[in-house]
Design an enzyme around this catalytic site. Structure first.
Site, PDB file in Angstrom:
ATOM      1  N   THR A 105       0.830  -1.214   0.000  1.00  0.00           N
ATOM      2  CA  THR A 105       0.000   0.000   0.000  1.00  0.00           C
ATOM      3  C   THR A 105       0.856   1.252   0.000  1.00  0.00           C
ATOM      4  O   THR A 105       0.456   2.282  -0.547  1.00  0.00           O
ATOM      5  CB  THR A 105      -0.928  -0.023   1.234  1.00  0.00           C
ATOM      6  OG1 THR A 105      -1.842  -1.101   1.072  1.00  0.00           O
ATOM      7  CG2 THR A 105      -1.709   1.264   1.388  1.00  0.00           C
ATOM      8  N   THR A 160       1.580  -4.262   4.262  1.00  0.00           N
ATOM      9  CA  THR A 160       1.368  -4.584   5.681  1.00  0.00           C
ATOM     10  C   THR A 160       0.864  -6.015   5.909  1.00  0.00           C
ATOM     11  O   THR A 160       1.034  -6.570   6.984  1.00  0.00           O
ATOM     12  CB  THR A 160       0.328  -3.626   6.315  1.00  0.00           C
ATOM     13  OG1 THR A 160      -0.916  -3.767   5.619  1.00  0.00           O
ATOM     14  CG2 THR A 160       0.798  -2.190   6.278  1.00  0.00           C
ATOM     15  N   ASP A 161       0.217  -6.598   4.869  1.00  0.00           N
ATOM     16  CA  ASP A 161      -0.545  -7.826   5.117  1.00  0.00           C
ATOM     17  C   ASP A 161       0.307  -9.032   5.513  1.00  0.00           C
ATOM     18  O   ASP A 161      -0.144  -9.866   6.305  1.00  0.00           O
ATOM     19  CB  ASP A 161      -1.426  -8.157   3.907  1.00  0.00           C
ATOM     20  CG  ASP A 161      -2.642  -7.228   3.827  1.00  0.00           C
ATOM     21  OD1 ASP A 161      -2.948  -6.572   4.841  1.00  0.00           O
ATOM     22  OD2 ASP A 161      -3.272  -7.163   2.763  1.00  0.00           O
TER      23      ASP A 161
HETATM   24  C1  SIN Z   1      -1.060  -2.992   2.738  1.00  0.00           C
HETATM   25  O1  SIN Z   1       0.096  -2.774   2.426  1.00  0.00           O
HETATM   26  O2  SIN Z   1      -1.589  -2.384   3.703  1.00  0.00           O
HETATM   27  C2  SIN Z   1      -1.963  -3.970   2.037  1.00  0.00           C
HETATM   28  C3  SIN Z   1      -1.408  -4.494   0.771  1.00  0.00           C
HETATM   29  C4  SIN Z   1      -0.174  -5.300   0.950  1.00  0.00           C
HETATM   30  O3  SIN Z   1       0.006  -5.928   1.981  1.00  0.00           O
HETATM   31  O4  SIN Z   1       0.623  -5.324  -0.005  1.00  0.00           O
END
Ligand code: SIN
Length: 321
Positions: free
Chosen positions: A17, A96-97
């Site tokens: 993200t 983040t995932d």
């Molecule tokens: C994020 O980064 O918050 C979600 C998408 C990902 O993990 O690449």
């Protein structure tokens, strides 16, 4: 902890993200991750201009789709840069995932003596108020000041690779270190530490053989995660055991109830799988705490690791068999 380290900092981009873009600036959820190049993320932070940085795009993925191939590319590039005496630290931009899995992997496989700082964002780069630029700025500040080892920087907090977990779907401070708490916070580029820096966390030592095998692997040994719950049965275990595949099941991690308890019907099927050579490890589905070992446990406990990290730990262990 606040003395600046000399040397170049390498910033590796992997997507997420932090590099995401939406059609409309107000859209914080309907965006596509992994669109903006890491070089552009860095140049969007004016405070980084005077710092010796080297930027490299390793991948451009939504981290929900993290693969062995991307992990291998990242581990290889981090390892090569860390061996360069002119490089003092590595920063990685990441989604983040699955950030906590990548942090655990880098720590387990590399055990770096220099700082490796992962950072991310909960709002895309196109947001009205993106959080990525501050997180990236903080990550570079941590890379300049921290001790060795892999840490995660998000929303002004620094988390250790062993403890960190994503705990919120939307909030900017989406990460938590459970009972251990964060290692430090970042305030105006300075670190305020809360506990000793875990340079060498329990459960691993630098292992050149593990690194070689990881980088050479075509697949990781198959380890799946199951959850124990009310009305569970052994159906999923039996299906996994019966599945004909060129990547046969080698291990199961169970997210148990409470202190690693498992529904009796599921436990019977796991027993049968273990007799047939499948390694079974039990963690907990509780958000906090660890399985406290005791004589009554039928299976190995996850040594305090969350189910997703225990899965990776077991796969890496099986890789060494
Ligand atoms: C994020 O980064 O918050 C979600 C998408 C990902 O993990 O690449």
């Amino acid at each position: 902890m606040n003395a600046k380290q000399a040397g170049r900092i390498v910033v590796l981009g992997t997507g997420g993200t932090i590099a995401g873009r939406a059609q409309q600036a107000g859209d914080n959820v309907g965006y596509v991750a992994g669109q903006v190049r890491v070089a552009d993320l860095v140049s969007a932070v004016p405070g980084l201009a005077g710092i010796a940085l080297e930027v490299e795009q390793v991948a451009q993925v939504d981290s929900k789709d993290m693969s062995l191939a991307v992990w291998q590319a990242l581990v290889r590039r981090v390892s090569i840069h860390l061996q360069n005496p002119e490089v003092s630290a590595v920063v990685v931009t990441h989604g983040t995932d699955t950030l906590e899995e990548t942090a655990f992997l880098l720590q387990r496989v590399l055990q770096p003596a220099k700082p490796v700082v992962l950072t991310c964002a909960m709002r895309p780069a196109s947001a009205l108020v993106p959080d990525g630029p501050q997180n990236l700025s903080d990550a570079v500040a941590v890379a300049q000041r921290a001790g060795g080892g892999v840490v995660v920087v998000c929303a002004g907090q620094v988390h250790g690779a062993w403890d960190v977990a994503k705990v919120h779907t939307y909030r900017l401070d989406a990460f938590d270190s459970g009972d251990a708490g964060p290692l430090a916070c970042v305030e105006e580029s300075e670190l305020r530490s809360f506990r000793p820096w875990p340079v060498t966390p329990p459960g691993g030592t630098q292992d050149a053989e593990l690194l070689d095998r990881f980088l050479a692997a075509e697949t990781l040994p198959r380890v799946d995660i199951l959850t124990s719950h009310a009305d569970a049965d052994g159906g999923l275990v039996e299906a996994l055991m019966a599945r004909k595949t060129d990547r046969p099941l080698r291990g199961i991690v169970v997210a148990g109830t409470g202190n690693g308890t498992i529904h009796g019907a599921l436990a019977s099927a796991l027993d049968a799988a273990q007799v047939q050579g499948v390694r079974v490890v039990v963690g907990t589905r509780c958000a906090r705490g660890r399985v406290v070992p005791h004589a009554g446990l039928a299976f190995a406990d996850s040594a305090g690791l969350s189910p997703v990290k225990a899965r990776l730990a077991l796969a890496l262990e099986l890789l060494m068999d």
